[in-house]
Design an enzyme around this catalytic site. Structure first.
Site, mmCIF file in Angstrom:
data_model
loop_
_atom_site.group_PDB
_atom_site.id
_atom_site.type_symbol
_atom_site.label_atom_id
_atom_site.label_comp_id
_atom_site.label_asym_id
_atom_site.label_seq_id
_atom_site.Cartn_x
_atom_site.Cartn_y
_atom_site.Cartn_z
ATOM 1 N N ASP A 156 47.515 52.634 27.264
ATOM 2 C CA ASP A 156 48.635 52.966 28.147
ATOM 3 C C ASP A 156 48.970 52.319 29.313
ATOM 4 O O ASP A 156 47.972 52.106 29.908
ATOM 5 C CB ASP A 156 48.447 54.624 28.492
ATOM 6 C CG ASP A 156 48.240 55.608 27.366
ATOM 7 O OD1 ASP A 156 47.290 55.200 26.371
ATOM 8 O OD2 ASP A 156 48.589 56.742 27.664
ATOM 9 N N HIS A 191 52.201 53.212 31.068
ATOM 10 C CA HIS A 191 52.966 54.118 31.590
ATOM 11 C C HIS A 191 53.707 53.832 32.944
ATOM 12 O O HIS A 191 53.557 54.306 33.975
ATOM 13 C CB HIS A 191 52.143 55.344 32.261
ATOM 14 C CG HIS A 191 51.695 56.439 31.108
ATOM 15 N ND1 HIS A 191 52.436 57.187 30.400
ATOM 16 C CD2 HIS A 191 50.517 56.683 30.439
ATOM 17 C CE1 HIS A 191 52.058 57.881 29.756
ATOM 18 N NE2 HIS A 191 50.746 57.638 29.553
ATOM 19 N N ASP A 238 52.731 54.546 24.642
ATOM 20 C CA ASP A 238 52.913 54.794 26.235
ATOM 21 C C ASP A 238 53.212 53.898 27.185
ATOM 22 O O ASP A 238 52.439 53.676 28.280
ATOM 23 C CB ASP A 238 51.785 55.761 26.511
ATOM 24 C CG ASP A 238 51.840 57.316 25.859
ATOM 25 O OD1 ASP A 238 52.619 57.736 24.968
ATOM 26 O OD2 ASP A 238 51.135 58.018 26.419
ATOM 27 N N ASP A 265 57.192 56.271 31.395
ATOM 28 C CA ASP A 265 56.773 57.602 31.787
ATOM 29 C C ASP A 265 55.839 57.591 32.857
ATOM 30 O O ASP A 265 55.039 56.764 32.898
ATOM 31 C CB ASP A 265 56.629 58.654 30.874
ATOM 32 C CG ASP A 265 57.838 59.170 30.132
ATOM 33 O OD1 ASP A 265 59.120 59.096 30.583
ATOM 34 O OD2 ASP A 265 57.711 59.828 28.982
ATOM 35 N N ARG A 266 55.905 58.479 34.090
ATOM 36 C CA ARG A 266 55.150 58.786 35.185
ATOM 37 C C ARG A 266 55.288 57.615 36.318
ATOM 38 O O ARG A 266 55.654 57.743 37.076
ATOM 39 C CB ARG A 266 53.759 59.020 34.755
ATOM 40 C CG ARG A 266 53.380 60.232 33.827
ATOM 41 C CD ARG A 266 52.159 60.791 33.865
ATOM 42 N NE ARG A 266 51.838 61.787 32.881
ATOM 43 C CZ ARG A 266 51.676 63.026 33.526
ATOM 44 N NH1 ARG A 266 52.017 63.342 34.599
ATOM 45 N NH2 ARG A 266 51.540 63.939 32.518
ATOM 46 N N ASN A 274 52.741 58.986 22.272
ATOM 47 C CA ASN A 274 53.669 60.269 22.460
ATOM 48 C C ASN A 274 54.772 60.364 23.315
ATOM 49 O O ASN A 274 55.826 61.218 23.320
ATOM 50 C CB ASN A 274 52.351 61.324 22.644
ATOM 51 C CG ASN A 274 51.850 61.416 23.725
ATOM 52 O OD1 ASN A 274 51.078 60.310 24.003
ATOM 53 N ND2 ASN A 274 51.951 62.365 24.920
ATOM 54 N N HIS A 275 54.580 59.451 24.477
ATOM 55 C CA HIS A 275 55.530 59.375 25.451
ATOM 56 C C HIS A 275 56.862 58.632 24.943
ATOM 57 O O HIS A 275 58.067 58.396 25.835
ATOM 58 C CB HIS A 275 55.144 59.061 26.728
ATOM 59 C CG HIS A 275 54.408 59.765 27.441
ATOM 60 N ND1 HIS A 275 55.213 60.455 28.365
ATOM 61 C CD2 HIS A 275 53.116 60.517 27.515
ATOM 62 C CE1 HIS A 275 54.472 61.546 29.001
ATOM 63 N NE2 HIS A 275 53.342 61.504 28.592
ATOM 64 N N HIS A 305 47.584 55.469 18.609
ATOM 65 C CA HIS A 305 47.872 56.107 19.876
ATOM 66 C C HIS A 305 46.771 57.295 20.314
ATOM 67 O O HIS A 305 46.092 57.218 21.173
ATOM 68 C CB HIS A 305 49.196 56.174 20.534
ATOM 69 C CG HIS A 305 49.288 56.647 21.943
ATOM 70 N ND1 HIS A 305 49.272 56.038 22.974
ATOM 71 C CD2 HIS A 305 49.561 58.099 22.289
ATOM 72 C CE1 HIS A 305 49.388 56.599 23.882
ATOM 73 N NE2 HIS A 305 49.374 57.983 23.712
ATOM 74 N N ARG A 332 45.850 69.948 24.611
ATOM 75 C CA ARG A 332 47.437 69.750 24.928
ATOM 76 C C ARG A 332 48.148 70.742 24.397
ATOM 77 O O ARG A 332 49.402 70.598 24.772
ATOM 78 C CB ARG A 332 47.712 68.315 24.595
ATOM 79 C CG ARG A 332 46.604 67.162 25.018
ATOM 80 C CD ARG A 332 47.095 65.860 24.393
ATOM 81 N NE ARG A 332 46.123 64.750 24.676
ATOM 82 C CZ ARG A 332 46.220 63.969 25.652
ATOM 83 N NH1 ARG A 332 47.189 64.167 26.289
ATOM 84 N NH2 ARG A 332 45.480 63.126 25.906
ATOM 85 N N HIS A 365 45.818 57.116 25.005
ATOM 86 C CA HIS A 365 46.017 58.438 24.989
ATOM 87 C C HIS A 365 45.515 59.460 26.103
ATOM 88 O O HIS A 365 46.001 60.322 26.632
ATOM 89 C CB HIS A 365 46.138 59.235 23.653
ATOM 90 C CG HIS A 365 46.697 60.455 23.749
ATOM 91 N ND1 HIS A 365 48.034 60.838 23.861
ATOM 92 C CD2 HIS A 365 46.465 61.764 22.940
ATOM 93 C CE1 HIS A 365 48.352 61.906 23.836
ATOM 94 N NE2 HIS A 365 47.547 62.589 23.020
#
Length: 486
Positions: free
Chosen positions: A219, A221, A248, A251-252, A291-292, A340, A388, A415
């Site tokens: 990731d 991110h 990923d 995001d964030r 997943n993002h 992932h 999750r 992940h």
């Protein structure tokens, strides 16, 4: 069934008995039964709320207040968790319960109103949506060649259709200085990437020749400056120095646009060969879905807002279409499986099953595609519910059987943030790799990547620390509602 699942099931059975006792006005008996249910599953806010109601019937108001407080905390926490997963309708139900218990609480009122707005927006989007068979791709409506580049634009430029190293380096410098790429070139890169990804299978086979190496990153991110640091430490992608980024990208972190556009531009620089007789692909850079890479996550965790701010609304739709084209998994030299998230709720899944997954959609909430993107390893055998709320947790026995069934040696997944940037689990057969150091500017973790050397493919793990970035906080573009819980 594991102990946790058994306790949850048993608690629900006892709750039914408690409800019957309550209806029969046997409030003391109901309290005893709700207490048993709570002892089995203290996370269920309904049990606390019901026991509080029974206490009020017996005029035990002190106990009722204590239980009601627990119930509020439970509904609030679960509502916040549903929001974080993009499940607005489920979150609304929990905040309605909070409001019911605390009708005069201004914070509960505010959150309920915001949640109602989110659900109304979702219903509106559902109402105006068209059937999948009638939907037109926004990519088909874009002619990037007709977009004029203003004379005063001084950023990176693509001459013709070829992405060059000079362009990539100029773009990297521009991004470092927080300058945006012109929309004409951004459209060109993203549209051409979409076409390239559409031709790839859902599971991509990678061949690393003897004497060569291959790098796998986890990731990122939106931490663009840490991504650039990886290339400074390990070299830019090329045919002699290939990379796989394991999902990923976005995001964030608040530099997700840069952290996505840069690697896909690097992918344009090198030819990609896809052999029709097999699923073997040769490239300098490989990209997998996390997943993002989904609409629901991007709406909440910042990418959608960042794209609107730096590019345009049309890019929001275009990136969503590109994400649906990303492969779900890779296999290196028929020995290392890279995904992932993780493995599956059933045994017997073969690589051919993964290749057969129709990935050109938003991730579902169950099934192989969901589990590839969301699942996590657990330290004990068997399978368990996901922490999750999506996918599942799987033990070393599940890992071992999947590897045996598919004649593989190792699983690499991402992940999860790890203190050292990586973790080796399941008797050395599973490695988690995470490449976003000091995640969200607060976790203090290292980042890591894995460098494999062919033919033995022994994993050499390299860790690194975070580098400075401009003063733009993580989640700067995130959904305002989610930021109320930060």
């Amino acid at each position: 069934m594991d102990n946790e699942s058994s306790n949850v099931s048993q608690a629900e059975e006892i709750k039914v008995q408690a409800n019957e006792a309550f209806k029969a006005h046997k409030y003391g008996q109901a309290i005893d039964l709700y207490t048993q249910a709570i002892e089995l599953n203290s996370q269920n806010a309904v049990y606390w709320a019901n026991r509080a109601f029974a206490h009020t019937k017996l005029e035990e108001y002190g106990s009722a207040i204590q239980d009601a407080t627990k119930a509020i905390e439970g509904y609030y926490r679960r509502g916040a968790a549903y929001l974080a997963m993009g499940k607005f309708k489920e979150a609304l139900k929990d905040f309605q319960q909070v409001k019911k218990i605390c009708p005069n609480d201004p914070d509960a009122t505010k959150k309920l109103k915001e949640c109602e707005k989110a659900v109304m927006k979702l219903k509106f989007e559902e109402a105006i949506s068209v059937p999948e068979s009638e939907r037109r791709f926004v990519a088909d409506s874009i002619d990037y060649r007709s977009i004029e580049v203003e004379p005063q634009y001084s950023g990176a430029k693509i001459e013709g259709d070829v992405v060059t190293l000079d362009f990539v380096k100029k773009m990297m410098d521009d991004f470092k200085n927080q300058k945006c790429l012109h929309k004409r070139y951004a459209f060109q890169i993203v549209l051409q990437m979409r076409e390239m990804l559409r031709s790839q299978p859902s599971l991509v086979d990678i061949n690393v020749p003897d004497g060569s190496h291959f790098t796998v990153c986890g990731d990122v991110h939106g931490q663009f400056y840490d991504l650039i640091n990886i290339f400074e430490l390990n070299g830019l992608p090329s045919e002699e120095n290939p990379y796989l980024f394991n999902g990923d990208f976005v995001d964030r972190g608040s530099f997700s646009v840069e952290g996505l556009v840069f690697p896909i531009s690097m992918k344009h620089m090198q030819p990609l060969f896809h052999f029709a007789a097999s699923d073997l692909v040769i490239s300098a850079i490989y990209l997998a879905r996390g997943n993002h890479e989904s609409r629901s996550m991007n709406k909440i965790y910042g990418f959608e807002g960042e794209v609107r701010s730096k590019l345009s609304e049309k890019f929001v739709e275009l990136f969503a279409e590109v994400f649906c084209c990303l492969p779900l998994a890779h296999v290196i030299n028929q020995k290392v499986f890279v995904v992932h998230g993780g493995l599956f709720s059933v045994d017997g899944v073969k690589l051919s099953d993964i290749k057969a997954v129709d990935r050109f959609c938003e991730p579902p909430e169950e099934g192989l595609m969901c589990e590839l993107l969301w699942s996590d390893p657990q330290p004990f055998p068997g399978r368990g519910p996901s922490k999750r709320g999506v996918g599942l947790s799987f033990g070393a026995d599940v890992t071992r059987k999947f590897l045996q069934d598919n004649n593989l040696d190792l699983i690499v997944r991402s992940h999860e943030v790890k203190d050292e940037g990586y973790e080796i689990e399941h008797d050395g057969k599973l490695i988690t790799i995470f490449s976003a150091p000091n995640y969200c500017d607060q976790m203090g973790n290292k980042g890591a990547y894995i460098r494999f050397e062919a033919p033995d493919l022994k994993p050499n793990i390299v860790t690194f620390s975070a580098v400075p970035h401009p003063d733009v906080k993580p989640m700067a573009y995130a959904n305002n509602f989610l930021r109320m819980f930060q």
